[in-house]
Each structure stands twice: as C-alpha cells, then as structure tokens.
Design an enzyme around this catalytic site. Structure first.
Site, PDB file in Angstrom:
ATOM      1  N   CYS A   1       0.838  -1.208   0.000  1.00 52.77           N
ATOM      2  CA  CYS A   1       0.000   0.000   0.000  1.00 52.77           C
ATOM      3  C   CYS A   1       0.874   1.260   0.000  1.00 52.77           C
ATOM      4  O   CYS A   1       1.560   1.545   0.979  1.00 52.77           O
ATOM      5  CB  CYS A   1      -0.908  -0.060   1.237  1.00 52.77           C
ATOM      6  SG  CYS A   1      -1.718   1.482   1.650  1.00 52.77           S
TER       7      CYS A   1
ATOM      8  N   CYS B   1       0.161   3.748   2.752  1.00 53.04           N
ATOM      9  CA  CYS B   1       0.627   3.186   4.026  1.00 53.04           C
ATOM     10  C   CYS B   1       2.116   3.484   4.213  1.00 53.04           C
ATOM     11  O   CYS B   1       2.557   3.809   5.318  1.00 53.04           O
ATOM     12  CB  CYS B   1       0.404   1.673   4.078  1.00 53.04           C
ATOM     13  SG  CYS B   1      -1.325   1.178   3.977  1.00 53.04           S
TER      14      CYS B   1
END
Length: 107
Positions: free
Chosen positions: A30, A33
């Site tokens: 991600c 993230c």
C-alpha cells in the site's frame, strides 16, 4: 518510543491493557501506508508514553482487519481504555493524530 507491531494474537491485549492505543491497519504493498509510516514514527517519538502507536499488517492478520471492519487502508483507529473512539482513513497530518491523542490523554 517506536511504533509497535501487533498481530491478531496480540492486538486485543495491547488495546485492553493500555490507556491510549492508535492502531494502523496497513499492508506492505500500500503506497499511502508507506507514506504515513514516517509520520507515525514521528508521532510515536512525540507522544512518548502517552500512547502506543501499533501497526497491524492486514495481509498477515486478517482477523483484526475483519473484526474492525477495515475496508480500505491505511485506516487508523484510536482506542481509549479499550474502546474505539476515533477513526482516520487515509494519510493524515501529524497534527491531527497529536490532537486526538492529546484530547484523550488526560482522561
């Protein structure tokens, strides 16, 4: 204090045994993230022992992600005395997390 890795097996204990816990639900693939990771490391240093900043890899720990109805990552949930009190979705500025922790730290 640095961020703490938690798993499906340890997350509930961390949440229940600490006054304030911010859990980052994330995955290595991600992009957002990865963008938020240094913000959370900075936050962990800034708040010290006022709060635990925990990270749960949703790929390796699907039970926690399911239990807390995580539909997109990064999602962060703030727990105060074992109860979920705030949710943040997506990359947020350091100040937003700091303000939320400060709000509950004195209670």
């Amino acid at each position: 204090m640095a961020t703490m890795k938690v798993t499906d097996g340890t997350m509930e204990q961390v949440i229940q045994n600490n006054n304030l816990v911010l859990v980052d639900f994330w995955a290595p693939w991600c992009g957002p993230c990865r963008m938020i990771a240094p913000i959370l490391e900075n936050l962990a240093e800034k708040v010290g022992d006022q709060a635990i900043i925990a990270k749960l890899n949703v790929d390796e720990n699907p039970v926690g992600a399911t239990k807390y109805r995580i539909q997109g990552i990064p999602t962060l949930k703030l727990f105060h005395n074992g109860t979920e009190v705030e949710t943040f979705v997506g990359v947020q500025p350091l100040e937003r997390f700091t303000a939320a922790i400060t709000k509950y730290a004195g209670h």
